[in-house]
Design a protein around this motif. Structure first.
Motif, PDB file in Angstrom:
ATOM      1  N   VAL A 164     -19.887   6.857  20.535  1.00 49.94           N
ATOM      2  CA  VAL A 164     -19.231   7.063  21.836  1.00 49.94           C
ATOM      3  C   VAL A 164     -18.726   8.505  21.980  1.00 49.94           C
ATOM      4  CG1 VAL A 164     -18.611   4.649  22.171  1.00 49.94           C
ATOM      5  CG2 VAL A 164     -17.032   6.140  20.951  1.00 49.94           C
ATOM      6  N   TRP A 166     -16.074  11.583  23.999  1.00 50.86           N
ATOM      7  CA  TRP A 166     -14.630  11.821  23.940  1.00 50.86           C
ATOM      8  C   TRP A 166     -13.906  11.609  25.260  1.00 50.86           C
ATOM      9  CZ3 TRP A 166     -14.619  15.558  27.533  1.00 50.86           C
ATOM     10  CH2 TRP A 166     -15.683  16.460  27.584  1.00 50.86           C
ATOM     11  N   GLU A 193     -15.776  13.158  17.559  1.00 52.55           N
ATOM     12  CA  GLU A 193     -14.980  13.923  16.599  1.00 52.55           C
ATOM     13  C   GLU A 193     -13.662  14.424  17.196  1.00 52.55           C
ATOM     14  OE1 GLU A 193     -18.038  14.325  17.653  1.00 52.55           O
ATOM     15  OE2 GLU A 193     -18.790  16.367  17.472  1.00 52.55           O
ATOM     16  N   SER A 242     -24.367  12.667  25.737  1.00 56.45           N
ATOM     17  CA  SER A 242     -25.179  13.584  26.535  1.00 56.45           C
ATOM     18  C   SER A 242     -26.654  13.180  26.533  1.00 56.45           C
ATOM     19  CB  SER A 242     -25.035  14.999  25.995  1.00 56.45           C
ATOM     20  OG  SER A 242     -25.482  15.038  24.667  1.00 56.45           O
ATOM     21  N   LEU A 264     -26.100   7.888  29.519  1.00 54.52           N
ATOM     22  CA  LEU A 264     -26.114   9.345  29.358  1.00 54.52           C
ATOM     23  C   LEU A 264     -25.415  10.060  30.508  1.00 54.52           C
ATOM     24  CD1 LEU A 264     -29.771   9.461  28.024  1.00 54.52           C
ATOM     25  CD2 LEU A 264     -27.654   9.215  26.731  1.00 54.52           C
ATOM     26  N   GLU A 391     -25.076  19.019  34.387  1.00 53.56           N
ATOM     27  CA  GLU A 391     -23.735  18.464  34.275  1.00 53.56           C
ATOM     28  C   GLU A 391     -22.796  19.566  33.775  1.00 53.56           C
ATOM     29  OE1 GLU A 391     -23.658  15.486  31.262  1.00 53.56           O
ATOM     30  OE2 GLU A 391     -22.411  14.193  32.491  1.00 53.56           O
TER      31      GLU A 391
HETATM   32  P1  NAD Z   1     -22.462  14.292  22.899  1.00 53.18           P
HETATM   33  O1  NAD Z   1     -23.780  13.684  23.182  1.00 53.18           O
HETATM   34  O2  NAD Z   1     -22.408  15.643  22.353  1.00 53.18           O
HETATM   35  O3  NAD Z   1     -21.664  13.385  21.866  1.00 53.18           O
HETATM   36  C1  NAD Z   1     -21.490  12.000  22.044  1.00 53.18           C
HETATM   37  C2  NAD Z   1     -21.341  11.361  20.682  1.00 53.18           C
HETATM   38  O4  NAD Z   1     -22.550  11.531  19.951  1.00 53.18           O
HETATM   39  C3  NAD Z   1     -20.251  11.958  19.817  1.00 53.18           C
HETATM   40  O5  NAD Z   1     -19.652  10.915  19.094  1.00 53.18           O
HETATM   41  C4  NAD Z   1     -21.014  12.881  18.889  1.00 53.18           C
HETATM   42  O6  NAD Z   1     -20.375  13.103  17.657  1.00 53.18           O
HETATM   43  C5  NAD Z   1     -22.291  12.114  18.685  1.00 53.18           C
HETATM   44  N1  NAD Z   1     -23.454  12.933  18.323  1.00 53.18           N
HETATM   45  C6  NAD Z   1     -23.660  14.264  18.526  1.00 53.18           C
HETATM   46  N2  NAD Z   1     -24.862  14.617  18.046  1.00 53.18           N
HETATM   47  C7  NAD Z   1     -25.439  13.502  17.542  1.00 53.18           C
HETATM   48  C8  NAD Z   1     -26.694  13.213  16.933  1.00 53.18           C
HETATM   49  N3  NAD Z   1     -27.605  14.156  16.748  1.00 53.18           N
HETATM   50  N4  NAD Z   1     -26.957  11.948  16.577  1.00 53.18           N
HETATM   51  C9  NAD Z   1     -26.071  10.982  16.786  1.00 53.18           C
HETATM   52  N5  NAD Z   1     -24.863  11.184  17.330  1.00 53.18           N
HETATM   53  C10 NAD Z   1     -24.551  12.435  17.721  1.00 53.18           C
HETATM   54  O7  NAD Z   1     -21.663  14.132  24.229  1.00 53.18           O
HETATM   55  P2  NAD Z   1     -20.173  14.593  24.503  1.00 53.18           P
HETATM   56  O8  NAD Z   1     -20.227  16.011  24.883  1.00 53.18           O
HETATM   57  O9  NAD Z   1     -19.254  14.150  23.443  1.00 53.18           O
HETATM   58  O10 NAD Z   1     -19.848  13.651  25.744  1.00 53.18           O
HETATM   59  C11 NAD Z   1     -20.113  13.984  27.009  1.00 53.18           C
HETATM   60  C12 NAD Z   1     -21.398  13.356  27.502  1.00 53.18           C
HETATM   61  O11 NAD Z   1     -21.303  11.939  27.515  1.00 53.18           O
HETATM   62  C13 NAD Z   1     -21.671  13.750  28.922  1.00 53.18           C
HETATM   63  O12 NAD Z   1     -23.015  14.077  29.075  1.00 53.18           O
HETATM   64  C14 NAD Z   1     -21.333  12.488  29.704  1.00 53.18           C
HETATM   65  O13 NAD Z   1     -21.963  12.396  30.949  1.00 53.18           O
HETATM   66  C15 NAD Z   1     -21.746  11.432  28.766  1.00 53.18           C
HETATM   67  N6  NAD Z   1     -21.106  10.147  29.074  1.00 53.18           N
HETATM   68  C16 NAD Z   1     -21.864   9.138  29.611  1.00 53.18           C
HETATM   69  C17 NAD Z   1     -21.274   7.922  29.937  1.00 53.18           C
HETATM   70  C18 NAD Z   1     -22.094   6.802  30.527  1.00 53.18           C
HETATM   71  O14 NAD Z   1     -21.647   5.676  30.495  1.00 53.18           O
HETATM   72  N7  NAD Z   1     -23.279   7.050  31.047  1.00 53.18           N
HETATM   73  C19 NAD Z   1     -19.915   7.728  29.702  1.00 53.18           C
HETATM   74  C20 NAD Z   1     -19.175   8.769  29.178  1.00 53.18           C
HETATM   75  C21 NAD Z   1     -19.789   9.982  28.855  1.00 53.18           C
END
Ligand code: NAD
Length: 780
Positions: A164, A166, A193, A242, A264, A391
């Motif tokens: 999930v 943050w 994190e 993301s 996403l 975004e």
């Molecule tokens: P992120 O993708 O960087 O990180 C999300 C999670 O994935 C974190 O726990 C991170 O540690 C983990 N992660 C990072 N790299 C990884 C990898 N290679 N393999 C597995 N896990 C990994 O996203 P973010 O910047 O923390 O969050 C923001 C994003 O989340 C935005 O794009 C937002 O739109 C999206 N989001 C979507 C929803 C939805 O329901 N569609 C809800 C909330 C947030």
């Protein structure tokens, strides 16, 4: 300051929520945390700090999870899962109910801890996040209770890895943990994190709720820990984050036979028509984009205003922005808190600086130093500007104008994302006409950011696939309980030793856009019958043929708009025409397979009847949400579906893939069985006489792997189904990462095409997308 000054200004004094209880809880753990594995906290290992972004203060140290930690957590979950799934639905319901009660009991502690760790306003964590989390566990206690009776024949997937982001750490945890547990799975969850603390608190209270040890495991860490969880021996990955990371996870999980849901990013349009209640629409924007600093996946970050009211709307909006209160997230009077971390704040600043060529208004309100960013409005950007397309994940709103509803739809859909959309108009006719046209998983009419456990949430296009919430969300954690049988490969009939190419009764062409089409390659292959008889030739399909077929399917989008009654009629008519040629089809099947074909023809006719019946009986729903709003679950076609049809049943396999797709309003590109490709040419003749508009069904024959790759890699295909071999399943999943299309593959498992496995709800669910349309009413 005089009393008169105070009355004139009517400004709020600070009303700060106390952080004492949350700090005391952190102190009980010495402000250092290990993971939560097998019902207990592990010794803290190599650690990193988690901070309060509003103050820069370190709240605690948490452990950076290694691949070994992940493996230990997965092993604990594996051991716990079967006994948990073996409990009755009622027993699991009681545990989920206990979790809901404890969430309510500790609501203040959770809300404050969430605000400290994320920097989001306490009003959001206290009034939205925590109540929704409790509601989620109550709702899923109910699903656990009813599951056995209402969804018989289904079983839990096993161990689910959940990752999930943050922005809603606790709410996203609830969206993932509640349905997983209700269905009888065990979980290993990795929080973001930046915001791991409420997940650790949740783990602690889960013991009090009677969750058996090992059923919930929390492993903290960064992206590397997440990546280790993705490659671990799990049965499902549920990811929110993301699009970039989602795409990597799609590739990493391809071909492993595990389930995947991706929630996403988004760039959601916020459409304001000239007859809208403009003041409400301005206030809606405060919720949509400023409240959480724009750090909401479904933030209405793309404002589209109808030209006639644009100037007036912008004036009102700027005035409102200037009065926003930005500051201490624990203060109950503020509208916007901190940005989740310095990295994120710097990213927003850099993105705006690089692209803000338009007319920018930075709110005149006071913005504290540190990890804060001012509410910003940028108008007049070109549609291709990165700020219009990507975004930002910050309090930055981009704005453009439109003239007509058609132009609004086109602009709204000009995005690779499709998470949510808001429509503001007092004209119910216009609102309900717009909702189905918007490419989004959720549409809010005269509102924004409404969520509930009973209503599905999730995206289309590159916003991911799968729904969270409601029965659909539960189904994403279940699978049919049947003993998997390995698929026995069906080889084409071999050429006889003395192959004489004579007695050819025809060369089969492809069927594209309702017409016969020659293979682009100009090549064809002989197809041998059961007794070494040459049945004909079939073209060798290529990428170009697939492209033509997809274009034809795109051109047949009008099919989605025909009435369900009309689709019913066409399916009955196809059945009738097949029936008229039943003897001939049975004979052709006999010539292909060497076995009597009558039963297969009869089964195909019956299957067409089944989907003719379903076409006008797949119902939407009005979800019972706890507010004055209709939350409508509409079943919409997925779009263009590509399918690799099974070899085991040449005719029935084709019909079983085609009929549910077209019954639900999709257009499709079907690759017939490699062993018996001529069947498609025969079926095309039947379709030709059945009033099916050209392009709704297209057939391209040829080497399955090449054609599967062409379909999975095509950006205009919305879903690919594979009933072919296991390696094709992996290929389809891997190549679908490009536009994150939905996939449904067999992983090399056989299906009994003649029985219940060959038809029904599973097929229908794959042929529709659920869109939730929220229509609030009354006075709140
Ligand atoms: P992120 O993708 O960087 O990180 C999300 C999670 O994935 C974190 O726990 C991170 O540690 C983990 N992660 C990072 N790299 C990884 C990898 N290679 N393999 C597995 N896990 C990994 O996203 P973010 O910047 O923390 O969050 C923001 C994003 O989340 C935005 O794009 C937002 O739109 C999206 N989001 C979507 C929803 C939805 O329901 N569609 C809800 C909330 C947030």
């Amino acid at each position: 300051m005089t009393i008169r000054d105070i009355f004139d200004a009517m400004s709020y004094g600070p009303a700060t929520e106390s952080a004492a209880e949350a700090m005391a809880w952190l102190d009980t753990h010495g402000r250092r945390f290990g993971h939560f594995i097998d019902g207990a906290f592990t010794q803290p290992g190599e650690s990193f700090a988690t901070m309060n972004p509003a103050t820069g203060e370190t709240l605690a140290e948490v452990t950076q999870g290694s691949a070994d930690d992940v493996a230990r957590a997965v092993a604990a979950a594996r051991k716990a899962q079967a006994p948990w799934a073996a409990q009755s639905g009622h027993q699991r319901a009681r545990v989920l109910y206990a979790l809901a009660r404890l969430m309510q009991k500790h609501a203040r502690l959770f809300a404050v801890l969430e605000t400290l760790d994320t920097g989001k306003p306490i009003r959001e964590s206290r009034d939205i996040d925590v109540p929704l989390v409790a509601r989620h566990f109550y709702y899923h206690a109910g699903l656990a209770q009813l599951m056995d009776a209402e969804r018989p024949g289904m079983e839990a997937l096993g161990v689910c890895g959940q990752i999930v982001p943050w922005n809603f750490p606790l709410l996203m945890l609830a969206w993932k943990v509640a349905p997983a547990l209700a269905a009888g799975n065990a979980v290993v969850l990795k929080p973001a994190e930046y915001t791991p603390l409420t997940a650790l608190l949740f783990a602690e209270i889960s013991r009090e709720a009677g969750v058996p040890k090992g059923v919930i495991n929390i492993v903290t860490g960064d992206g590397e820990t997440g990546a280790a969880l993705v490659v671990a021996k799990v049965d499902k990955i549920a990811f929110t984050g993301s699009t970039e990371v989602g795409r990597k996870i799609r590739e990493e999980t391809a071909g492993r036979g595990i389930a995947l849901t991706l929630e996403l990013g988004g760039k959601s349009p916020y459409i304001v028509f000239d007859d809208a209640d403009l003041d409400s629409a301005v206030e809606g924007l405060v919720d949509a984009i400023w409240f959480n600093g724009g750090q909401v996946c479904c933030a209405g970050s793309r404002l589209l205003v109808q030209e006639g009211v644009a100037a007036r709307f912008h004036t009102k909006l700027r005035a409102r922005m200037d009065t926003l209160r930005v500051g201490d997230p624990l203060d109950k009077c503020i509208d916007m808190g901190a940005i989740a971390g310095p990295v994120q704040r710097d990213r927003i600043a850099a993105m705006v600086a690089a692209n803000a060529e338009g007319d920018t208004h930075v709110a005149a309100c006071a913005v504290p130093e540190g990890c804060f960013y001012p509410p910003t409005l940028i108008a007049g950007l070109s549609p291709s500007n990165p700020l219009m397309q990507q975004e930002v994940f910050g309090p930055v709103l981009v704005s453009s104008t439109f003239r007509t509803p058609g132009e609004a739809t086109e602009m709204a859909n000009n995005s690779r994302y499709g998470l949510a959309a808001s429509v503001w108009t007092e004209n119910v006719n216009l609102a309900l006409d717009m909702a189905p046209k918007l490419a989004a998983g959720v549409v809010w009419i005269n509102g924004t950011n409404m969520f509930d456990a009973a209503a599905g949430f999730g995206g289309v296009r590159e916003s991911g696939f799968g729904r969270e919430g409601g029965w659909e969300g539960l189904m994403a954690y279940l699978r049919p309980a049947r003993t998997p049988r390995a698929l026995k490969p069906v080889a084409p009939n071999p050429a006889p030793a003395s192959a004489k190419v004579e007695g050819i009764d025809r060369t089969a062409k492809f069927y594209i856009g309702g017409k016969q089409a020659r293979p682009d390659s100009g090549y064809s292959t002989p197809v041998w019958g059961a007794k070494g008889r040459l049945l004909g030739h079939v073209g060798t399909g290529s990428r170009k043929d697939i492209r033509n077929a997809v274009e034809a399917a795109r051109g047949a989008r009008g099919w989605a708009k025909t009435t369900a009654h009309n689709r019913t009629q066409v399916l009955y008519y196809i059945a009738e025409n097949l029936s008229a040629r039943a003897v001939e089809f049975a004979a052709r099947l006999k010539a292909m397979t060497g076995k009597a074909g009558e039963a297969e023809v009869e089964a195909a006719i019956s299957r067409l009847f089944t989907y003719a019946a379903w076409a006008d009986k797949v119902e939407g729903a009005a979800k019972p949400v706890p507010m004055k709003a209709l939350a409508l679950a509409l079943r919409e076609p997925v779009g263009v579906i590509g399918a690799l049809c099974p070899d085991e049943a040449p005719l029935l396999g084709l019909v079983s893939a085609m009929a549910p797709a077209i019954a639900m309003g999709n257009a499709c590109v079907l690759v017939p069985s490699c062993a018996h490709p001529l069947m498609a040419a025969d079926l095309a003749q039947v379709l030709d006489t059945s009033d099916l508009p050209g392009g709704v069904v297209n057939f391209v024959a040829g080497p399955a792997a090449d054609l599967a790759a062409a379909l999975a890699g095509h950006m205009d295909v919305d879903a690919v189904w594979s009933f072919s071999s296991a390696d094709i399943s992996g290929l389809v999943e891997r190549l679908s990462a490009g536009n994150l299309k939905r996939t449904w593959v067999n992983d090399g498992r056989a299906r009994d095409w003649f029985g219940a496995e060959g038809e029904g709800r599973e097929f229908l669910a794959q042929a529709v997308e659920v869109k939730t349309v929220w229509v609030p009413y009354g006075e709140g």
